[in-house]
Design a protein around this motif. Structure first.
Motif, PDB file in Angstrom:
ATOM      1  N   MET A  54       0.890  -1.458  -0.147  1.00  0.00           N
ATOM      2  CA  MET A  54       0.010  -0.033   0.159  1.00  0.00           C
ATOM      3  C   MET A  54       0.778   1.433  -0.346  1.00  0.00           C
ATOM      4  O   MET A  54       0.811   2.387  -0.342  1.00  0.00           O
ATOM      5  CB  MET A  54      -1.014  -0.197   0.710  1.00  0.00           C
ATOM      6  N   SER A  55       2.156   1.043   0.739  1.00  0.00           N
ATOM      7  CA  SER A  55       3.265   2.067   0.389  1.00  0.00           C
ATOM      8  C   SER A  55       3.447   2.895  -0.990  1.00  0.00           C
ATOM      9  O   SER A  55       3.395   4.094  -0.896  1.00  0.00           O
ATOM     10  CB  SER A  55       3.804   2.354   1.345  1.00  0.00           C
ATOM     11  N   VAL A  56       3.732   1.601  -1.428  1.00  0.00           N
ATOM     12  CA  VAL A  56       4.377   1.820  -2.430  1.00  0.00           C
ATOM     13  C   VAL A  56       2.900   2.372  -3.209  1.00  0.00           C
ATOM     14  O   VAL A  56       2.822   3.113  -4.581  1.00  0.00           O
ATOM     15  CB  VAL A  56       4.523   0.700  -3.168  1.00  0.00           C
ATOM     16  N   MET A  57       2.133   2.208  -3.487  1.00  0.00           N
ATOM     17  CA  MET A  57       0.645   2.574  -4.081  1.00  0.00           C
ATOM     18  C   MET A  57       0.542   4.152  -3.406  1.00  0.00           C
ATOM     19  O   MET A  57      -0.449   4.647  -4.403  1.00  0.00           O
ATOM     20  CB  MET A  57      -0.146   1.712  -4.308  1.00  0.00           C
ATOM     21  N   ILE A  89      -0.894   6.932 -12.203  1.00  0.00           N
ATOM     22  CA  ILE A  89      -0.156   5.462 -12.506  1.00  0.00           C
ATOM     23  C   ILE A  89      -1.394   4.606 -11.527  1.00  0.00           C
ATOM     24  O   ILE A  89      -0.561   3.385 -12.501  1.00  0.00           O
ATOM     25  CB  ILE A  89       1.309   6.222 -11.563  1.00  0.00           C
ATOM     26  N   ARG A  90      -1.709   5.383 -10.349  1.00  0.00           N
ATOM     27  CA  ARG A  90      -2.781   3.518 -10.396  1.00  0.00           C
ATOM     28  C   ARG A  90      -3.824   2.975 -11.218  1.00  0.00           C
ATOM     29  O   ARG A  90      -4.179   4.016 -11.992  1.00  0.00           O
ATOM     30  CB  ARG A  90      -2.754   4.282  -8.942  1.00  0.00           C
ATOM     31  N   ALA A  95      -0.935  -2.052 -10.880  1.00  0.00           N
ATOM     32  CA  ALA A  95      -1.980  -2.099 -10.127  1.00  0.00           C
ATOM     33  C   ALA A  95      -2.561  -3.068  -9.551  1.00  0.00           C
ATOM     34  O   ALA A  95      -1.002  -3.453  -8.961  1.00  0.00           O
ATOM     35  CB  ALA A  95      -2.584  -2.612 -11.581  1.00  0.00           C
ATOM     36  N   MET A  96      -3.108  -2.865  -8.043  1.00  0.00           N
ATOM     37  CA  MET A  96      -2.704  -3.872  -6.769  1.00  0.00           C
ATOM     38  C   MET A  96      -4.304  -4.586  -7.073  1.00  0.00           C
ATOM     39  O   MET A  96      -5.874  -3.384  -7.394  1.00  0.00           O
ATOM     40  CB  MET A  96      -2.915  -2.302  -5.826  1.00  0.00           C
ATOM     41  N   MET A  97      -4.542  -6.011  -6.664  1.00  0.00           N
ATOM     42  CA  MET A  97      -5.760  -6.234  -6.451  1.00  0.00           C
ATOM     43  C   MET A  97      -5.282  -6.576  -4.845  1.00  0.00           C
ATOM     44  O   MET A  97      -5.509  -7.122  -4.687  1.00  0.00           O
ATOM     45  CB  MET A  97      -6.480  -7.236  -7.010  1.00  0.00           C
ATOM     46  N   PHE A  98      -6.764  -7.023  -4.591  1.00  0.00           N
ATOM     47  CA  PHE A  98      -6.755  -7.357  -3.004  1.00  0.00           C
ATOM     48  C   PHE A  98      -7.431  -8.383  -2.874  1.00  0.00           C
ATOM     49  O   PHE A  98      -7.456  -9.636  -3.662  1.00  0.00           O
ATOM     50  CB  PHE A  98      -7.415  -6.665  -1.961  1.00  0.00           C
ATOM     51  N   GLN A  99      -6.851  -8.746  -1.274  1.00  0.00           N
ATOM     52  CA  GLN A  99      -7.640 -10.345  -0.688  1.00  0.00           C
ATOM     53  C   GLN A  99      -9.350 -10.426  -0.533  1.00  0.00           C
ATOM     54  O   GLN A  99      -9.956 -11.828  -0.815  1.00  0.00           O
ATOM     55  CB  GLN A  99      -6.885 -11.013   0.513  1.00  0.00           C
ATOM     56  N   ASP A 100      -9.801  -9.734  -0.831  1.00  0.00           N
ATOM     57  CA  ASP A 100     -11.058 -10.155  -0.026  1.00  0.00           C
ATOM     58  C   ASP A 100     -12.562  -9.784  -1.475  1.00  0.00           C
ATOM     59  O   ASP A 100     -13.176  -8.547  -1.773  1.00  0.00           O
ATOM     60  CB  ASP A 100     -12.138  -8.922   0.958  1.00  0.00           C
TER      61      ASP A 100
ATOM     62  N   ALA C 221     -11.179   1.523  -6.015  1.00  0.00           N
ATOM     63  CA  ALA C 221     -11.590   2.214  -6.411  1.00  0.00           C
ATOM     64  C   ALA C 221     -10.612   3.244  -6.407  1.00  0.00           C
ATOM     65  O   ALA C 221      -9.992   3.697  -7.502  1.00  0.00           O
ATOM     66  CB  ALA C 221     -12.706   3.567  -6.550  1.00  0.00           C
ATOM     67  N   ARG C 222     -10.023   3.688  -5.097  1.00  0.00           N
ATOM     68  CA  ARG C 222      -8.923   4.342  -5.200  1.00  0.00           C
ATOM     69  C   ARG C 222      -7.237   3.646  -5.878  1.00  0.00           C
ATOM     70  O   ARG C 222      -6.779   4.474  -6.859  1.00  0.00           O
ATOM     71  CB  ARG C 222      -8.811   4.981  -3.486  1.00  0.00           C
ATOM     72  N   ALA C 223      -7.985   2.449  -5.828  1.00  0.00           N
ATOM     73  CA  ALA C 223      -6.538   1.881  -6.067  1.00  0.00           C
ATOM     74  C   ALA C 223      -6.000   1.787  -7.864  1.00  0.00           C
ATOM     75  O   ALA C 223      -5.240   2.013  -8.558  1.00  0.00           O
ATOM     76  CB  ALA C 223      -6.445   0.498  -5.805  1.00  0.00           C
ATOM     77  N   MET C 224      -7.651   1.804  -8.387  1.00  0.00           N
ATOM     78  CA  MET C 224      -7.339   2.157 -10.121  1.00  0.00           C
ATOM     79  C   MET C 224      -7.284   3.635  -9.760  1.00  0.00           C
ATOM     80  O   MET C 224      -7.094   3.688 -11.475  1.00  0.00           O
ATOM     81  CB  MET C 224      -8.476   1.103  -9.931  1.00  0.00           C
TER      82      MET C 224
END
Lengths: 346, 575, 322
Positions: A54-57, A89-90, A95-100, C221-224
């Motif tokens: 999360m810090s990277v993002m 950039i995000r 791109a990030m995907m989460f666990q839930d 959404a924020r992450a995107m």
């Protein structure tokens, strides 16, 4: 792999100021991601691996903040970028995907609209173009009949399907880096296999570099090229995956290995690492692991070991790192049977 | 919140100069006042019409309660007659000085036929608003309709002892009496508050709704009246608009072109409207707000002694747990209430403490009562001993919700606690309170205020006391007209009473009748004194004080005539 | 089940509801002390006349006979004539002439409440614990605590008396006659009535927004890379508003309630004031008709809320179909 690093994180420090004290979630971590590789970040829950990502993002919110460090992407320090620049950039480059998967999709919008929106945000695609691309992506991630399902709502999909949708969303704009934070923790083992297989396939197809965050060593073994082991906010070992499994250098890593069920072991019980992870607001003095470490000495309580090379391309943060070989194959003379747990393979 | 004081048996005339006319309000020979005093109309200065000729001058009057209807035969309350009195004319008027004056008739008649009839001669040149002439047939129709028992007119009892009407000549109507009744004209100031055209009330078959409740004139009296203002419209909850009658038979009035009655039940809204100028005049003002109005430079205020009494009704009937059926308890309460303190606390010192039923300064009040000390804690304590509860007792006082009476009740509660009497105050919605007090025996005391519009002492002695089936204090005597649920109640007849009476109420009713019939003023006075004394000696009810009438108007308004029993708004002008 | 069937089914429920409500009202009026005859004729009136009048009004008949007589004409739309409010006037006319005012008052107050409440709630949530949040929370607390009739009186004193705005003291002009004056006269009443509602909506919105902002899909959404503004206004708001909408709908009852007080203070001849007058004067015909009317309003309001809720929340929509 000897490709250039596309992401270099140096001395990242992220802290949370809570009522109980300052939580040092990421305590000076450094690692790099090379182009085309899958980097695994392993650790127990609460070790700070998610926070690192999360810090990277730069998705860290109050009461947390990134105190120090640099995150170099394509030569630029992300931590210096403005909010608007980061938003570019995000989802687009990283791109990030989460666990839930069950809760990570907005229940009141269709999945198609949620994905299309991301596409239209980062590209100049028109509405119909974005929709076509969305359908294509849904096909890519293995959703059956994507054209029919693009207007469905999240609650109409199972958990595994939702994760695929999230994956589709993540790769929708061709990111260079995909960060997957425990993507399968909430899913069945069989689905898990499918998801990783999918990630593999997509990685090849799209040429992405992946950071895979997990607490599951099996996943690491199956999918990763390189691994960083995190304990109490610190990276305590870095190595290629095969080397890590063959000869873990850090006592923590070795402890983890021992706690994997091993079909060939004659032991009927798993060997957990004794003790518990420390309270991140009150870390033990010296080496954070020392209270649980069977090899701890007086020095360990005083010195805070840095990550240093123990071989080529391997680092461990332990002052006793050198001199230990794979406990699975040998026992050293200084081992005492009782305290060591005495696992012997072969 | 809403001080919606709808008062019954009241007419819209409101004020009286206390000293003067009360003495003049005698019973016999009162008919001599036929042409004197009279309306303020003759006194009005010069110019007719009002205000500049180009603009319509509208007088905005704020009232607290909605009128019920616009048919004089149905006015059981003040609200309706206050407005209606401008649309119709009374046959006999009551002036702000509390004197009789001819309204639609040429003069206030004396009785004829050995006192068994009165002849009323209509003025000439009277017209209804629709242009038709007023005839003696219209007069007869108007009176007969009220007298007819089939019509169930609620004001039938305000024309007592009249058996019928008779046309004597083409302008004169005769009212024939069943017995001598010299004060009829005073009663008629409230009984005949308008003449309507023959047939205008509709026939029994035409009328919708129950008879006696609605006539054709109830909601729309357009063209039906003879008065200074004509009906324009009535918007319920909003306003009643009247416009000037250009052909009014009295010269010089009215002066304003329109009167708009604004219906505002909420005290503060009325006052805010007065202050901001949206309202020009109002007479419904709570006492505490009156003080602040006095300080406002753009507003003029007026106060006169009033015809409203603050009174504590008492349930005289024996009933489970009712301490008020005991005469000593009642007297204890009577001597324990300090009327002066109430006037100071609640009414800012305005008003007159009562010594019995009638105005204390009047020659018609018993001299014995004038001397009596009404607030006497020693006397009260002795009564408690006689009653058998020397340390006091407890009773429940009913009070209407949302009225100033609550504060008054608290003051009384305080006063009585000093002699050991505990008062429990229960507030009720108005209709519920009336139901409990007038329809049941399940109450002890009720604090109310009551207004009587006729300035005649026998009227006051009669209303609320005499009717056997329903009066203020559940005071009954055995007779065929006593409803089943009631039993005879109250103290016995006085020992020196001549004749056979079943109880005090029986004696009272008969004695009052004698007073109303006799022509000898001295004899009347003696009977009246005796009746008043009886009421106080037996504490039939407790008359506390007369409260004053208040009015406030903007400084662009003038010539509003305030009276204790009757006020006159007809000559008002507005700049 | 399609929306049409859903609505139809709910509408059919009106009949038993109206029946139940009308029986209850009838019963209550039957038991209540005092009655139209007593109120009309005064407490000292002759017993016989009172009974006469009562029987002409049909009040001496047995309860179920009275009910039947009333209900059988009510069904075909004949709600009788007023007994004591404005004698002889058909009740339907009385209601019709006031409907517009109360409706306009309630609608504008609700609008004001929503237009102030929702944005204030969102701002409070987004700027949590900053001055803007504290301000709006204090505002909301005051709005809820201050009784609306007191507020009305204060507004009248300030604007009507001190500043002498002649529309500041109440009164009403039909919008068809003079739309500008109509709105002028309604400004203060709408503020008095809408403030409490705005406060409730603000609090609800704020708390729902706070909860929603913590949800995982916001993180997604924020992450995107979605802008914070869009995240708040699009992703979060639609979710947060779902329970708020229900609260708004249920609150329509409170609105009608408040309308009564507001109309009294500002002297607006609306349904609320009519109701009060009818009750004080025991005009059963008017009371019954008004109760029926209000019941219908409630039923429709709840129905609209449910339909809106289904529209906003796809899960409900689907479940309805299964």
């Amino acid at each position: 792999m000897t490709s250039e690093p596309i992401l270099e994180v140096e001395n990242l420090v992220t802290q949370f100021h809570t009522d109980e004290g300052v939580v040092k979630a990421v305590d000076g971590n450094s690692f790099s991601l090379h182009k085309g590789e899958v980097l695994g970040i392993v650790g127990e829950s609460g070790s700070g691996k998610s926070v690192t990502a999360m810090s990277v993002m730069q998705l860290i919110d109050k009461p947390g903040y990134i105190k120090a460090g640099t995150v170099r992407y394509k030569g630029e320090d992300l931590l210096e970028k403005s909010k608007a620049e980061m938003r570019q950039i995000r989802g687009n480059d990283i791109a990030m995907m989460f666990q839930d998967p069950m809760t990570s999709l907005n229940p009141v919008y269709t999945i198609g609209s949620q994905i299309s929106r991301v596409i239209r945000k980062h590209t100049d695609a028109s509405k119909p173009e974005a929709r076509d691309r969305t359908i294509e992506l849904l096909g890519d991630v293995g959703i059956p009949e994507p054209a029919a399902r693009v207007d469905d709502y999240p609650h109409q999909f199972s958990g595994g399907m939702r994760q695929r949708v999230l994956l589709a969303m993540a790769i929708s704009c061709d990111p260079e880096i995909l960060i997957a934070d425990e993507p399968t923790t909430a899913l069945d083992v069989t689905i898990e296999a499918q998801i990783f297989e999918l990630i593999d396939r997509l990685q090849e197809k799209y040429g992405m570099s992946v950071i895979l965050i997990t607490h599951d060593l099996g996943v690491v073994a199956g999918s990763c090229d390189r691994v960083a082991v995190v304990y109490a906010g610190r990276i305590v070992e870095r190595a290629g995956v095969e080397e890590l499994f063959e000869s873990p250098r850090h006592p923590y890593t070795r402890g983890l290995m021992r706690s994997i069920p091993n079909l060939r072991s004659s032991e009927s019980r798993l060997t957990p690492i004794k003790g518990q992870i420390p309270d991140l607001t009150a870390l033990p003095s010296g080496c954070s692991f020392h209270p649980r470490c069977v090899h701890a000495t007086e020095e360990c309580t005083q010195r805070d070991p840095e990550l240093r090379a123990v071989e080529t391309n391997r680092e461990a943060a332990c002052i006793h790192a050198l001199g230990y070989s794979n406990p699975a194959t040998t026992r050293t003379a200084t081992d005492s049977a009782a305290t060591d747990g005495g696992v012997s393979n072969e | 919140m809403a001080s919606n004081i709808t008062e019954y048996d009241i007419d819209r005339r409101q004020f009286l100069a206390l000293t003067g006319a009360l003495s003049g309000a005698s019973l016999a020979g009162c008919t001599g006042n036929s042409d004197s005093g009279g309306g303020s109309g003759t006194d009005s200065t010069g110019s007719s019409g009002g205000g500049s000729s180009d603009e319509t001058v509208r007088l905005n009057v704020a009232i607290a309660s909605e009128p019920w209807n616009f048919d004089p035969a149905l006015w059981a309350d003040t609200g309706s007659s206050a407005i209606g009195s401008l649309i119709y004319d009374e046959v006999i008027e009551l002036t702000p000085d509390s004197e009789l004056a001819p309204g639609l008739v040429k003069e206030v008649p004396k009785p004829t036929n050995d006192g068994m009839a009165f002849d009323y001669e209509l003025r000439d040149g009277l017209q209804f608003h629709n242009g038709d002439e007023v005839t003696v047939e219209d007069f007869k129709y108007s009176v007969d309709w009220i007298l007819n028992p089939d019509n169930n007119s609620p004001i039938r009892r305000r024309i007592p002892n009249v058996e019928g009407t008779e046309i004597v000549d083409d302008r004169t109507l005769r009212l024939n009496l069943t017995t001598q009744f010299s004060t009829l004209n005073w009663w008629l100031t409230r009984g005949l508050e308008g003449i309507v055209q023959k047939g205008s009330r509709g026939s029994a078959s035409e009328r919708e709704g129950p008879t006696g409740i609605a006539t054709n004139l109830t909601t729309d009296p357009s063209g039906a009246g003879t008065g200074p203002f004509e009906f324009v419209e009535w918007n319920t909850n909003e306003n009643v608009l009247l416009k000037k009658n250009e052909n009014y038979w009295k010269e010089g009035i009215p002066k304003v072109d329109e009167i708009n009655f604004q219906i505002m039940p909420e005290d503060s809204t009325r006052l805010a409207n007065l202050r901001s100028g949206t309202t020009d005049l109002t007479t419904s003002i709570p006492d505490k707000d009156f003080e602040s109005l006095k300080g406002d430079p753009s507003i003029k205020t007026g106060t006169v002694p009033g015809n409203t009494t603050e009174v504590l009704y008492l349930n005289l009937m024996e009933a489970e747990g009712n301490p008020m059926s005991n005469v000593n308890n009642r007297r204890a309460v009577q001597w324990g209430i300090d009327a002066e303190e109430i006037l100071d606390e609640i009414f800012y010192g305005r008003g007159v403490a009562q010594q019995g039923l009638w105005y204390p300064d009047s020659e018609w009040t018993s001299p014995k009562l004038k001397e009596m000390k009404m607030y006497d804690q020693e006397k009260a304590r002795r009564e408690l001993e006689k009653a058998g509860n020397p340390d006091g007792f407890t009773f429940e006082m009913l009070i209407t919700k949302g009225s100033h009476l609550k504060d008054q009740g608290v003051v009384i509660q305080n006063q009585l606690s000093k002699i050991g009497i505990d008062v429990e105050i229960t507030t009720l919605e108005k209709s519920a309170l009336f139901d409990q007090v007038y329809n049941t025996t399940d109450w002890h005391a009720a604090l109310e205020n009551w207004t009587n519009a006729v300035p005649v002492v026998t009227y006051w002695l009669s209303t609320g006391f005499v009717p056997n089936d329903r009066n203020h204090n559940n005071w009954h005597h055995a007779s065929p007209d006593l409803p089943d649920r009631y039993a005879p109640s109250g103290p016995p007849a006085p020992e020196d009473a001549e004749g056979d009476f079943s109880n005090g109420h029986d004696w009272y009713v008969q004695t009052l009748k004698k007073a109303q019939q006799t022509a000898d003023e001295q004899e009347q006075k003696e009977i009246v004194y005796r009746l008043q004394e009886y009421l106080v000696e037996n504490a039939i009810q407790i008359d506390i004080a007369y409260s004053s009438r208040l009015a406030a108007w903007s400084d662009s308004v003038s010539d509003y005539q305030m009276g204790s029993f009757a006020s006159d708004i007809r000559p008002v002008t507005k700049d | 089940m399609s929306t049409a069937r859903f609505i139809l089914k709910r509408l059919m429920l009106i009949v038993p509801v109206l029946f139940g409500v009308s029986v209850a009202v009838f019963g209550l009026l039957h038991i209540a002390p005092g009655g139209p005859a007593a109120v009309l004729l005064g407490p000292l009136q002759n017993e016989q006349i009172i009974q006469e009048v009562r029987s002409q009004l049909g009040l001496d008949k047995p309860f179920y006979v009275q009910y039947w007589l009333w209900a059988s004409s009510a069904i075909v739309g004949d709600l009788g004539t007023s007994w004591t409010v404005q004698q002889g006037t058909p009740v339907v006319d009385l209601i019709k002439s006031r409907l517009l005012l109360t409706f306009e008052l309630a609608l504008l107050a609700q609008l004001l409440a929503v237009l102030i409440g929702i944005p204030a709630g969102i701002i409070g949530a987004v700027r949590q614990n900053k001055p803007a949040d504290h301000l709006s929370r204090i505002g909301a607390l005051s709005g809820i605590s201050i009784p609306n009739f007191w507020l009305g009186i204060v507004l009248i004193m300030v604007f009507g008396v001190t500043f002498n705005f002649d529309w500041g003291t109440g009164g009403w002009i039909s919008p068809f006659e003079d739309p500008v004056a109509n709105l002028q006269h309604l400004i203060l009443p709408v503020i008095a009535l809408g403030t409490a509602r705005a406060a409730i909506i603000q609090r609800m919105t704020r708390s729902e927004m706070l909860e929603t902002m913590n949800q995982d899909y916001i993180r997604t959404a924020r992450a995107m890379g979605i802008s914070e503004r869009e995240v708040i206004l699009k992703d979060a708001t639609k979710n947060a508003l779902i329970p708020v909408v229900t609260v708004i709908g249920i609150g329509i009852g409170g609105l009608l309630n408040g309308a009564v007080l507001t109309e009294t203070v500002f002297n607006l001849p609306g349904l609320g004031k009519l109701f009060i007058t009818a009750i004080a004067r025991r005009d059963f015909e008017v009371i019954r008709a008004l109760v029926l009317f209000i019941t219908c309003v409630f039923v429709f309001a709840n129905l609209s809320v449910d339909v809106l809720y289904a529209y906003l929340n796809p899960k409900i929509r689907e479940d309805g179909g299964n």
